[in-house]
Design an enzyme around this catalytic site. Sequence first.
Site, PDB file in Angstrom:
ATOM      1  N   SER A  50       0.804  -1.225   0.000  1.00 12.47           N
ATOM      2  CA  SER A  50       0.000   0.000   0.000  1.00 12.47           C
ATOM      3  C   SER A  50       0.834   1.270   0.000  1.00 12.47           C
ATOM      4  O   SER A  50       0.365   2.313  -0.459  1.00 12.47           O
ATOM      5  CB  SER A  50      -0.935   0.002   1.215  1.00 12.47           C
ATOM      6  OG  SER A  50      -0.188  -0.118   2.421  1.00 12.47           O
ATOM      7  N   GLY A  87      -1.822  -4.415   1.493  1.00 13.30           N
ATOM      8  CA  GLY A  87      -1.873  -5.595   2.343  1.00 13.30           C
ATOM      9  C   GLY A  87      -0.868  -6.669   1.996  1.00 13.30           C
ATOM     10  O   GLY A  87      -0.722  -7.639   2.734  1.00 13.30           O
ATOM     11  N   ASN A 115       4.290  -5.009   5.832  1.00 10.73           N
ATOM     12  CA  ASN A 115       3.210  -5.791   6.429  1.00 10.73           C
ATOM     13  C   ASN A 115       3.733  -7.002   7.191  1.00 10.73           C
ATOM     14  O   ASN A 115       3.113  -7.428   8.178  1.00 10.73           O
ATOM     15  CB  ASN A 115       2.215  -6.214   5.347  1.00 10.73           C
ATOM     16  CG  ASN A 115       1.402  -5.042   4.836  1.00 10.73           C
ATOM     17  OD1 ASN A 115       0.801  -4.295   5.618  1.00 10.73           O
ATOM     18  ND2 ASN A 115       1.382  -4.842   3.539  1.00 10.73           N
TER      19      ASN A 115
END
Length: 230
Positions: A50, A87, A115
């Site tokens: 992201s 994600g 992440n």
Amino acid sequence: MNPMPPLSRRSVQMGVLAALFHSGLANTMPLPAIAQSLPKPVRIVAFGDSLSAGYRLAAGEAFPVKLEKALRAKGLAVEVANAGVSGDTTAAGLERLDWAIPDGTDIVVLELGANDALRGQDPAAARRNLEAIIKRITAKGARILLAGMRAPGNWGDDYVKRFDAIFPELALTHGVPLYPFFLEGVALRPELNLDDGLHPNAKGVDEIVRRMAPLVERMVSERRAAGGNP
């Protein structure tokens, strides 16, 4: 006022052709020769999560769009594709690599790992995934700019030490350029982040591009000098 979209390669070609015809030079040059004389764009893929995808930003505010605009402002013929998926972990990136990075790509800005760290996943696994990604991208003939990431402190000093070491060690082992921290100059600055405190806002993206563009510019020049993209 809405900003003008980046010029496509065809738009640039048509502008050059129009100028040549207006000057009369085109009368002495075959059209195929004119077209072939124009530089072929260096193809760059921003492959990440992201942070590079442009989470909660307008399409024109995402990192790949602004990086392309900055490089074109320097007179470089480039195309920057957005292959960021919100994600994504390093494992997810490895799974989608083959279709996300097409053959013929010249440079990949590899931005993955945030992440993994946020979820406290094993740094050794993230390292294996990133190393596999680097090897497969290299096998495709593309150069890599590895964008580093840092772990949050809530997982403890040992975790932070192990995770943060991944990126400089991989860069050294595989001889790829390293941008030490993708969010350098942006992290922990409220005015440059969304209200979640994690993702850059439009001004934050501007700062990332300002800092990173000179390194990408050098890689583009080296790619052309090496003859990888005439």
